[in-house]
Write an enzyme that holds these catalytic residues in place. Structure first.
Site, PDB file in Angstrom:
ATOM      1  N   ASP A  74       0.874  -1.179   0.000  1.00  0.00           N
ATOM      2  CA  ASP A  74       0.000   0.000   0.000  1.00  0.00           C
ATOM      3  C   ASP A  74       0.911   1.229   0.000  1.00  0.00           C
ATOM      4  O   ASP A  74       1.664   1.443   0.958  1.00  0.00           O
ATOM      5  CB  ASP A  74      -0.862  -0.050   1.269  1.00  0.00           C
ATOM      6  CG  ASP A  74      -1.768   1.157   1.413  1.00  0.00           C
ATOM      7  OD1 ASP A  74      -1.592   2.145   0.674  1.00  0.00           O
ATOM      8  OD2 ASP A  74      -2.661   1.107   2.286  1.00  0.00           O
ATOM      9  N   VAL A  75       0.838   2.038  -1.058  1.00  0.00           N
ATOM     10  CA  VAL A  75       1.762   3.173  -1.169  1.00  0.00           C
ATOM     11  C   VAL A  75       1.528   4.228  -0.088  1.00  0.00           C
ATOM     12  O   VAL A  75       2.371   5.097   0.116  1.00  0.00           O
ATOM     13  CB  VAL A  75       1.708   3.854  -2.563  1.00  0.00           C
ATOM     14  CG1 VAL A  75       2.141   2.903  -3.654  1.00  0.00           C
ATOM     15  CG2 VAL A  75       0.338   4.463  -2.840  1.00  0.00           C
ATOM     16  N   ASN A 101       2.566   6.051  -9.843  1.00  0.00           N
ATOM     17  CA  ASN A 101       1.325   6.117 -10.621  1.00  0.00           C
ATOM     18  C   ASN A 101       0.071   5.856  -9.800  1.00  0.00           C
ATOM     19  O   ASN A 101      -1.011   6.326 -10.147  1.00  0.00           O
ATOM     20  CB  ASN A 101       1.433   5.093 -11.767  1.00  0.00           C
ATOM     21  CG  ASN A 101       0.092   4.799 -12.393  1.00  0.00           C
ATOM     22  OD1 ASN A 101      -0.417   5.576 -13.203  1.00  0.00           O
ATOM     23  ND2 ASN A 101      -0.516   3.665 -12.012  1.00  0.00           N
ATOM     24  N   TYR A 173      -9.659  15.081  -5.028  1.00  0.00           N
ATOM     25  CA  TYR A 173      -8.787  14.598  -6.109  1.00  0.00           C
ATOM     26  C   TYR A 173      -7.994  15.753  -6.720  1.00  0.00           C
ATOM     27  O   TYR A 173      -6.766  15.670  -6.894  1.00  0.00           O
ATOM     28  CB  TYR A 173      -9.644  13.902  -7.168  1.00  0.00           C
ATOM     29  CG  TYR A 173      -8.872  13.283  -8.314  1.00  0.00           C
ATOM     30  CD1 TYR A 173      -8.313  12.008  -8.187  1.00  0.00           C
ATOM     31  CD2 TYR A 173      -8.721  13.955  -9.527  1.00  0.00           C
ATOM     32  CE1 TYR A 173      -7.625  11.424  -9.249  1.00  0.00           C
ATOM     33  CE2 TYR A 173      -8.034  13.375 -10.578  1.00  0.00           C
ATOM     34  CZ  TYR A 173      -7.486  12.108 -10.447  1.00  0.00           C
ATOM     35  OH  TYR A 173      -6.807  11.539 -11.501  1.00  0.00           O
ATOM     36  N   LYS A 177      -3.876  16.401  -6.807  1.00  0.00           N
ATOM     37  CA  LYS A 177      -3.081  16.543  -8.030  1.00  0.00           C
ATOM     38  C   LYS A 177      -2.393  17.907  -8.079  1.00  0.00           C
ATOM     39  O   LYS A 177      -1.272  18.032  -8.567  1.00  0.00           O
ATOM     40  CB  LYS A 177      -3.955  16.318  -9.268  1.00  0.00           C
ATOM     41  CG  LYS A 177      -4.537  14.899  -9.361  1.00  0.00           C
ATOM     42  CD  LYS A 177      -3.461  13.821  -9.437  1.00  0.00           C
ATOM     43  CE  LYS A 177      -4.030  12.429  -9.636  1.00  0.00           C
ATOM     44  NZ  LYS A 177      -3.006  11.380  -9.743  1.00  0.00           N
TER      45      LYS A 177
HETATM   46  P1  NAD Z   1      -6.902   2.488 -12.259  1.00  0.00           P
HETATM   47  O1  NAD Z   1      -7.945   2.502 -11.219  1.00  0.00           O
HETATM   48  O2  NAD Z   1      -7.049   1.583 -13.428  1.00  0.00           O
HETATM   49  O3  NAD Z   1      -5.479   2.223 -11.629  1.00  0.00           O
HETATM   50  C1  NAD Z   1      -5.074   2.746 -10.380  1.00  0.00           C
HETATM   51  C2  NAD Z   1      -4.080   1.799  -9.773  1.00  0.00           C
HETATM   52  O4  NAD Z   1      -3.638   2.316  -8.513  1.00  0.00           O
HETATM   53  C3  NAD Z   1      -4.681   0.416  -9.502  1.00  0.00           C
HETATM   54  O5  NAD Z   1      -3.732  -0.573  -9.821  1.00  0.00           O
HETATM   55  C4  NAD Z   1      -4.940   0.465  -8.010  1.00  0.00           C
HETATM   56  O6  NAD Z   1      -4.991  -0.795  -7.403  1.00  0.00           O
HETATM   57  C5  NAD Z   1      -3.718   1.257  -7.572  1.00  0.00           C
HETATM   58  N1  NAD Z   1      -3.816   1.736  -6.193  1.00  0.00           N
HETATM   59  C6  NAD Z   1      -4.859   2.373  -5.587  1.00  0.00           C
HETATM   60  N2  NAD Z   1      -4.572   2.582  -4.292  1.00  0.00           N
HETATM   61  C7  NAD Z   1      -3.338   2.057  -4.080  1.00  0.00           C
HETATM   62  C8  NAD Z   1      -2.507   1.952  -2.936  1.00  0.00           C
HETATM   63  N3  NAD Z   1      -2.886   2.441  -1.749  1.00  0.00           N
HETATM   64  N4  NAD Z   1      -1.294   1.364  -3.073  1.00  0.00           N
HETATM   65  C9  NAD Z   1      -0.898   0.862  -4.267  1.00  0.00           C
HETATM   66  N5  NAD Z   1      -1.643   0.931  -5.376  1.00  0.00           N
HETATM   67  C10 NAD Z   1      -2.850   1.518  -5.271  1.00  0.00           C
HETATM   68  O7  NAD Z   1      -6.802   3.999 -12.759  1.00  0.00           O
HETATM   69  P2  NAD Z   1      -5.807   4.698 -13.806  1.00  0.00           P
HETATM   70  O8  NAD Z   1      -6.645   5.564 -14.653  1.00  0.00           O
HETATM   71  O9  NAD Z   1      -4.906   3.725 -14.442  1.00  0.00           O
HETATM   72  O10 NAD Z   1      -4.999   5.664 -12.823  1.00  0.00           O
HETATM   73  C11 NAD Z   1      -3.599   5.670 -12.701  1.00  0.00           C
HETATM   74  C12 NAD Z   1      -3.129   7.066 -12.349  1.00  0.00           C
HETATM   75  O11 NAD Z   1      -3.417   7.954 -13.432  1.00  0.00           O
HETATM   76  C13 NAD Z   1      -3.802   7.670 -11.113  1.00  0.00           C
HETATM   77  O12 NAD Z   1      -2.853   8.380 -10.354  1.00  0.00           O
HETATM   78  C14 NAD Z   1      -4.827   8.614 -11.707  1.00  0.00           C
HETATM   79  O13 NAD Z   1      -5.142   9.663 -10.842  1.00  0.00           O
HETATM   80  C15 NAD Z   1      -4.077   9.086 -12.937  1.00  0.00           C
HETATM   81  N6  NAD Z   1      -4.934   9.663 -13.970  1.00  0.00           N
HETATM   82  C16 NAD Z   1      -5.831   8.904 -14.669  1.00  0.00           C
HETATM   83  C17 NAD Z   1      -6.611   9.502 -15.644  1.00  0.00           C
HETATM   84  C18 NAD Z   1      -7.603   8.733 -16.472  1.00  0.00           C
HETATM   85  O14 NAD Z   1      -8.339   9.360 -17.247  1.00  0.00           O
HETATM   86  N7  NAD Z   1      -7.672   7.420 -16.396  1.00  0.00           N
HETATM   87  C19 NAD Z   1      -6.494  10.865 -15.896  1.00  0.00           C
HETATM   88  C20 NAD Z   1      -5.577  11.604 -15.164  1.00  0.00           C
HETATM   89  C21 NAD Z   1      -4.809  11.005 -14.211  1.00  0.00           C
END
Ligand code: NAD
Length: 275
Positions: A74-75, A101, A173, A177
């Site tokens: 857990d990060v 990420n 959120y 960010k």
């Molecule tokens: P996702 O939900 O598919 O992936 C998120 C990942 O983070 C998952 O593997 C989840 O298990 C992991 N995670 C959550 N809490 C955690 C913890 N405490 N410890 C370790 N891992 C943990 O979503 P995504 O879209 O792939 O998001 C990845 C990153 O990109 C995030 O930081 C998100 O804010 C950012 N982001 C996504 C988008 C989008 O449109 N999808 C846009 C901007 C930013």
């Protein structure tokens, strides 16, 4: 064949380097882990839940010819993060690249937002970035220079267009960010003299499980496209390509930058015909 040559060159970009990607068993993190692996890096695949999904990512990287291993942590938990970095260094020898990420949303209108929703988002999205970046920097400094890269180490923090665009109903959120933006820039400023490059990627709308509501029906997709001048949703691979470049020496002079990968979402598309 120019295409083949280009592919061969790209495959060597991260040869000999070791990368850790957090939240790498889903969405963007999964694609980034696979992209770094395809570019020659050995990859530590962090995840917090979903052993099977993590093993699938590991196997895909191995199938592509790179080493990979899954590390559960857990990060947001200091002890777990420290144990993970120790295990990664024991397994691979050191670390050259961190892609921080992992992230999540706990959406709520502000009037109803609970302290828990606020704290969960801050703990994972911002404190998690701090904890992972700190351990990565400690390892870069402990180990010293290696001949695999011009930099001592590279950190890529996954931000969002919402480090710039306010987002009602998602104040926790957007605040997390916005916090990443100045965390990244402050780290970049402090650590550049040590030859550690810290940068961020700010994705726009990317097709992953975090935002299924925004793209999974034709109506939602059409509404989303009013925000995206380039006229398509982003795919996780769009972010993976940016991460490979930012992790490689091709971007060696890029320090403290946020790379927006958003199809123009931050260009105020509403002003194209109005305003
Ligand atoms: P996702 O939900 O598919 O992936 C998120 C990942 O983070 C998952 O593997 C989840 O298990 C992991 N995670 C959550 N809490 C955690 C913890 N405490 N410890 C370790 N891992 C943990 O979503 P995504 O879209 O792939 O998001 C990845 C990153 O990109 C995030 O930081 C998100 O804010 C950012 N982001 C996504 C988008 C989008 O449109 N999808 C846009 C901007 C930013």
């Amino acid at each position: 064949m120019p295409d083949q040559e280009a592919r061969a060159q790209r495959a060597k970009l991260l040869d000999g380097q070791i990368a850790l990607v957090t939240g790498a068993n889903s969405g963007i993190g999964e694609a980034v882990a696979q992209g770094l692996g395809a570019a020659g890096a050995r990859v530590a695949v962090n995840y917090v839940v979903g052993d099977e999904a993590a093993q699938k990512v590991v196997q895909a990287i191995r199938d592509g010819g790179s080493e990979a291993e899954a590390f559960k942590a857990d990060v947001a938990d200091e002890a777990q993060v420290q144990a993970m970095f120790k295990a990664v260094v024991e397994r691979f020898g050191t670390l050259d690249i961190l892609v921080a990420n992992a992230g999540l949303q706990r959406d709520s209108a502000f009037l109803q937002m609970t302290l828990q929703q606020w704290q969960t988002v801050m703990s994972v999205n911002l404190t998690g970035q701090f904890l992972c970046a700190r351990e990565a920097v400690r390892e870069f400094v402990r180990r010293g220079p290696r001949d695999v890269s011009k930099a001592l180490g590279k950190i890529i923090q996954m931000s969002s267009v919402h480090q710039e665009i306010p987002w009602g109903g998602h104040a926790n959120y957007a605040a997390s960010k916005g916090g990443i933006k100045l965390l990244m820039e402050s780290l970049a400023q402090e650590l550049a003299p040590r030859k550690i490059r810290v940068n961020a990627i700010a994705p726009g709308a990317i097709r992953t499980p975090i935002n299924t509501d925004a793209w999974s029906t034709p109506e939602a997709y059409k509404a989303l496209m009013t925000l995206v001048p380039y006229g398509r949703i982003g795919e996780p691979e769009d972010i993976a390509q940016a991460a490979v470049w930012l992790a490689s020496d091709l971007s060696d002079y890029v320090v403290g930058a946020t790379l927006f990968v958003d199809g123009g979402m931050t260009l105020f598309p509403g002003f194209a015909t109005g305003g």
